[in-house]
Design an enzyme around this catalytic site. Structure first.
Site, short mmCIF file in Angstrom:
data_model
loop_
_atom_site.label_atom_id
_atom_site.label_comp_id
_atom_site.label_asym_id
_atom_site.label_seq_id
_atom_site.Cartn_x
_atom_site.Cartn_y
_atom_site.Cartn_z
N GLY C 127 0.82 -1.22 0.00
CA GLY C 127 0.00 0.00 0.00
C GLY C 127 0.85 1.26 0.00
O GLY C 127 1.13 1.81 1.06
N GLU C 244 16.67 -5.49 -2.78
CA GLU C 244 16.89 -6.63 -3.66
C GLU C 244 16.66 -6.23 -5.10
O GLU C 244 15.53 -6.24 -5.57
CB GLU C 244 15.99 -7.80 -3.26
CG GLU C 244 16.09 -9.02 -4.16
CD GLU C 244 17.50 -9.61 -4.25
OE1 GLU C 244 18.18 -9.63 -3.23
OE2 GLU C 244 17.89 -10.02 -5.34
#
Lengths: 391, 378, 391, 378
Positions: C127, C244
């Protein structure tokens, strides 16, 4: 909508074609078709031939020594001119300062300058850019101080095309340090033989000398050489920028260039295959020809709008952007078709045919096309602001 | 997987940078180019002493035994420094000699490696833009030797070489890989006309016209050199990518500097978002070129010749486009200044234009890459 | 420099390949290779299979339930995964909130959430974006007011991928109106089944339902669901953005996609010619494969730098820009190869082979790739500012 | 040279705009698309009453006698309004009937022009992406008629047509211009399987499977229709450029509006120079598309069929690229909103994607243009 030419227009085209066939000197025809730079004598010699015929100032009204042609006639003439292997006349006289003098000049200025421009007897150059004012003309610094009946000019102009050929220069100078940036600028005409004018050649990356830096050291210019009012230089210059944009797209010369490339592609081979049959060459030629068609019709639409009394306005920025990109792409394709044969530098001592031997010159020089005259980035800013209301 | 440089490789880079800074500044280079002198023996000697001329040859033939990665790093440094010396001629001529003759090439290579002679390989011809084996130049056996006839283009270093290595067809048709011989031809041979020039980036080169040039039997160094020629041109292609990478790096950083200092409308032009994104595009092209060039240099060490050829073509296809884009944008961003001979940017642009075409342009290598089959993707 | 894999790495690859061959459900393999969207059951079912094997959180350290692979192993695994026709796991759990909890979470949070993520048992959504805060996250408005041991959330999130599948959401909310814009933001975890959460589906231009708008009407979230300190949301989120990036370029799936296209080009014909022999198709395939090679090695260079302890930093913006452009270009080529056969909309009632029948779905949906996660324009701003020192 | 519109043309434009505004709003269109109803007879009737369905046919066959320029202007308006009615089917089927049968087509055209029937032409096949004469569907003469067998793709309007015009080969091979017949095939024929769908821009279309469909002798409307087919597809190609032009105009202006109002980082996103230049690029593509589309529409009035074909291919090649670029940029500039079905931008993007491909994509038309010879450039 209708794109057919009238019978009269076609007759006009035939007349022009015949005259050009009879009058373009063969050496010029040859050099132009390989894009070998002309000498001063060749360029001016040709302009004088045109001037005598009355076609040099091809878009001028009759009263000033032009042929009084319609927009369509000018277009037809320009294509014939390109296909006849004749160079574009230098724009500084006929396309730039001439129209400015018509609009803002005094009667004396008109009588003094216009006939010689139309006849090809005086060669002009343009003094706009300065070392610290490239696209940002409003910040120019070359000063013209009033002393009696003269302006005394000090400073320097740069990127001045053919200054070393020119008899005269029109230039923007700062006549007031106090007024608001743009209001302190005036439009002056000067004699390049005036004492205090020195010219430094600038060799460009094509290895040739087209450009110069011009220095002014207390150069005296009579006040009567002011065009428009003192401080109105910006307005005068803007008028000039708006004036004659019908050839800004360079459609005629690009049509000729693509025709030359297509012929070349049929003449030359690569690995046993006619170059025009190689998928990549064929595709790239077709893509460029299609882009040129779009540009040509955009140009027609602008001509038609002008003929109906509308201002060409910022749409001409589109013609400039797309036209210069196309010129660059055409020169790049020729260089790449030439490959090994276009890589020797400034020499006739090679086994390459002339079209390949001279391919590097336009490729390198045409990088300037998207820089000068308002870089393409600036042209996009203009469209964004003026046409799209952005920014 | 390891992309770090060895200690030797870092030292190589430093030595090139020092050499450029001290003995090969832009000013000195411009003075060189203003003369007619195509060859500077002092500089060439220096390059030999650094070991650069022996770098690409194995130790068994008296070389340094460098890898193709080393050769790429050397080229990258020389490209960054706009070096006009014909080091690529050493690679082309020397590597084909080593490949064809093995240890027997040592004697011939000695002078090359110690810098006492400049070699040259003449293989390209007008009949094809790029295919190395499009050899129409003929070698007809005659009493005691051969007569050679034909045309050669863009032989790197030829004007300063005493002897030229010339490919000529003993049998077959242009395009056949088989049937091409390699001949040692003295530069002063009767019937050999050398059209000498500088190439657009300043390196000496020549077109050659051979009209019944007679050479003795022993001038034929090898009789079937097509495969070796292809391999050596592939190696040179990867090295050219390294040179272009170095030129692009210098061009990019100089342009970045310029937009940070050059002011228009009262601000540095580098504050305009459109120019910022153009610089980002240039940056990405440089980085991607670096990746694919190193990839090709490493692949060449593998055992699969088709994979090596594909890697070379992939790298050159990418780098040719990148070099053109970076050169053009750099000139555009420099405005008028970028158009002048006075500034180095224009010289980088010319070098990048040259390298973009040399040994095959983007269209050629995309086509070649697409035509070379692989067994698997991974 | 060296790109050879070690014997151990190659053995690892073989092991992975074999396991995937044995374990990827055929229906998923088929759907993935035609880029048909998976159902929730299919996606989560596969993630649970992976979770049981311990490979779902493929870049997690062993202590948190990951396999503890090296960067090279992860790369090898990812290529095998793509070539085996297995989808990427949903990134929100394993790639996003998981690493954040590892770095900022309390011991309780780690124990509560990480095992279920690694096992594929809880599905997450993100969100971040709001109707009035797209790329400009700092201006988000969804508020979380402290009331006793709860935050009470009001507002709305938009473009929430798979919110309708998700068990939990991690989100950025405004916990203070007074603090400086970014200082008032906190990072919260919430249960999607909480009272007051409603989901409105957003159908995208590919005709499918991936996205949602999520509304919060006095949704209560316990204070222990705060990650990091109150007001530190911005820092936490930035860590996540940096974390990542080794798969951001999408190399593995693009390799698979180009392989599929090459096979397709060999199978299908156009006007009697094998499509792969058409000059345009052949050229475009080769160009894309070359671009992919450059990208793959740029990705290797970043992996290598990370393995040597350097931060990937803004270079990963390059991987994102080039990677997404390539994904879009690959999907476009497939659509254009399909031509008439790819134009029927969302139907199986056609004569087209499945690869062409489903070509429009990725073409349209992948337009989002250059918009979400920081649009490519924003990525270029980042490179300009962080790497080039501009602006 | 005159690019101004006639009074009739201006009235045509106004009538379309009014129709869209009143009866074809985006909301109404979305409601339509939410139903299964492929055909809205009231709308179709309205289009007939405006004279739009008769526009492309000469007065001798009961049409309005509009030029190809008029047809382009109509398409431009319908494209701007995202109209999904199969007006292109009228053009394709009607024009080939008029071209083949002349005045004898009047009876057949009557129902089409007055809007009581929707026609459809099925010519495209799986064996070729775009070449109209790649007809593999066979027509074998049998006692009293023919049997037709083969596959047809993307027949515009077919699901709402009672009768299909189907091309089928009487002799020769796929690709031959000669030997193609045109057959009237009732939609309910035995052996004809219609796979009906909406195309990605909403218009009904169908793939057809014909397995030994028996038709009577008189179903063969003409026996050698290859040339006519090529001409009619060229006309439709130019008309599609007009549709794309209208769609691009709407897309561009809506996007311009959006960037002026949408705020990010406290300012309208249209204040970012990079987005400004993107909009300028879109603007230029729209204007260039306008130029080349009108060019092609006017060229088609000339007498040289090769020039007309070249002009059609030039226009479609240009417009296909422009449509793709404008559509993609519009979505990008709209950000998340551009990705949704709720906003019209995504629908324009889908229409532009469809039109970019329909009757040939850029690659196809560039290749075709390059292959068509002209006598002179000027």
């Amino acid at each position: 909508m209708d794109i057919d030419f009238t019978k009269e227009e076609l007759a006009f085209r035939d007349e022009v074609r015949q005259w050009l066939a009879d009058n373009v000197p063969p050496e010029i025809r040859k050099k132009t078709s390989y894009t070998i730079p002309l000498t001063k004598e060749e360029q001016q010699g040709w302009e004088r031939i045109l001037g005598r015929k009355g076609w040099l100032a091809s878009h001028w009204p009759k009263e000033y020594g032009g042929p009084g042609w319609s927009a369509t006639q000018r277009y037809l003439y320009d294509v014939e001119r390109a296909f006849a292997g004749a160079p574009l006349p230098s724009p500084f006289g006929v396309s730039m300062v001439g129209p400015v003098i018509m609009a803002y000049g005094t009667t004396e200025q008109k009588q003094r300058y216009l006939p010689k421009i139309a006849a090809g007897e005086e060669f002009w150059c343009q003094g706009y850019s300065e070392p610290d004012a490239g696209s940002d003309l409003a910040s120019l610094k070359t000063s013209a101080q009033r002393e009696g009946d003269d302006y005394v000019i000090n400073g320097s102009k740069i990127w001045t095309t053919q200054a070393h050929w020119a008899d005269r220069m029109f230039c923007l100078v700062r006549t007031s340090q106090e007024a608001k940036k743009q209001r302190g600028i005036s439009f002056l005409l000067l004699d390049m033989k005036s004492p205090g004018v020195t010219i430094r050649p600038i060799v460009t990356i094509d290895g040739h000398h087209h450009l110069n830096q011009v220095f002014f050291d207390n150069v005296r210019v009579p006040v009567e050489n002011l065009v428009g009012e003192e401080g109105d230089g910006w307005t005068v210059a803007k008028h000039l920028l708006q004036f004659e944009r019908t050839t800004i797209a360079g459609v005629a010369d690009s049509k000729k260039a693509i025709n030359n490339l297509k012929e070349l592609a049929q003449e030359e081979r690569d690995g046993g295959v006619i170059m025009g049959d190689l998928p990549d060459v064929r595709r790239r030629l077709a893509e460029l020809e299609i882009d040129l068609l779009a540009l040509e019709y955009s140009n027609f639409r602008t001509l038609d709008a002008v003929a109906r009394g509308e201002s060409p306005g910022p749409e001409s920025s589109l013609l400039k952007i797309k036209g210069t990109e196309l010129q660059q792409a055409l020169s790049q394709l020729r260089l790449e078709m030439g490959a090994n044969r276009s890589m020797p530098w400034l020499t006739d001592q090679t086994l390459a045919p002339p079209a390949f031997r001279h391919a590097a010159t336009p490729y390198f020089f045409l990088r300037a096309a998207t820089i000068y005259g308002g870089s393409n980035e600036i042209q996009k800013n203009v469209i964004a602001k003026m046409l799209l209301g952005l920014g | 997987m390891d992309f770090s440089l060895s200690e030797e490789q870092r030292l190589l880079q430093e030595s090139i940078d020092r050499f450029i800074e001290k003995d090969y500044t832009f000013t000195k280079r411009q003075q060189r180019l203003a003369t007619e002198m195509l060859y500077d023996s002092a500089i060439w000697q220096q390059m030999a002493e650094f070991g650069w001329l022996g770098l690409p040859f194995s130790e068994t033939v008296g070389g340094i035994g460098g890898s193709l990665v080393d050769a790429v790093l050397l080229a990258q440094g020389l490209g960054k420094g706009l070096v006009i010396e014909p080091y690529l001629a050493v690679l082309l001529a020397g590597r084909i000699m080593e490949r064809l003759l093995g240890e027997a090439a040592s004697a011939w290579l000695e002078g090359v490696i110690e810098g006492s002679k400049v070699p040259a390989l003449a293989y390209a011809e007008p009949g094809s833009r790029f295919a190395p084996c499009w050899t129409a130049t003929s070698a007809r056996p005659v009493q005691g030797g051969y007569t050679l006839s034909g045309q050669k283009l863009l032989a790197l270093g030829a004007p300063v070489a005493e002897e030229l290595l010339v490919t000529a067809r003993l049998q077959g048709e242009p395009g056949d890989v088989q049937g091409i011989g390699l001949f040692a031809v003295p530069a002063q041979s009767r019937g050999l006309q050398m059209l000498a020039y500088r190439m657009m980036h300043g390196t000496p080169g020549a077109d050659l016209l051979l009209e019944d040039v007679v050479v003795p039997k022993e001038a034929c160094l090898a009789e079937d050199v097509g495969r070796a020629l292809l391999t050596v041109v592939d190696e040179a292609t990867v090295v050219v990518c390294g040179d272009a990478l170095g030129s692009m790096e210098a061009t990019f950083w100089k342009t970045l500097d310029y937009v940070k200092t050059r002011k228009q409308f009262g601000v540095p032009i580098g504050s305009f978002q459109v120019l910022q994104h153009t610089l980002v595009d240039m940056f990405m092209e440089v980085e991607q070129s670096r990746s694919i060039t190193y990839m090709a240099a490493m692949q060449a060490a593998g055992e699969d010749p088709i994979a090596a050829a594909r890697a070379a073509s992939a790298a050159k296809a990418y780098v040719s486009r990148a070099a053109t884009l970076v050169g053009q944008k750099a000139v555009q961003l420099h405005g008028g200044m970028g158009m002048t001979e006075e500034l180095d940017i224009g010289h980088y642009f010319r070098r990048l234009t040259m390298l973009s075409s040399l040994f095959g342009d983007r269209d050629y290598h995309v086509r070649r890459f697409g035509g070379l089959q692989t067994t698997a993707m991974d």
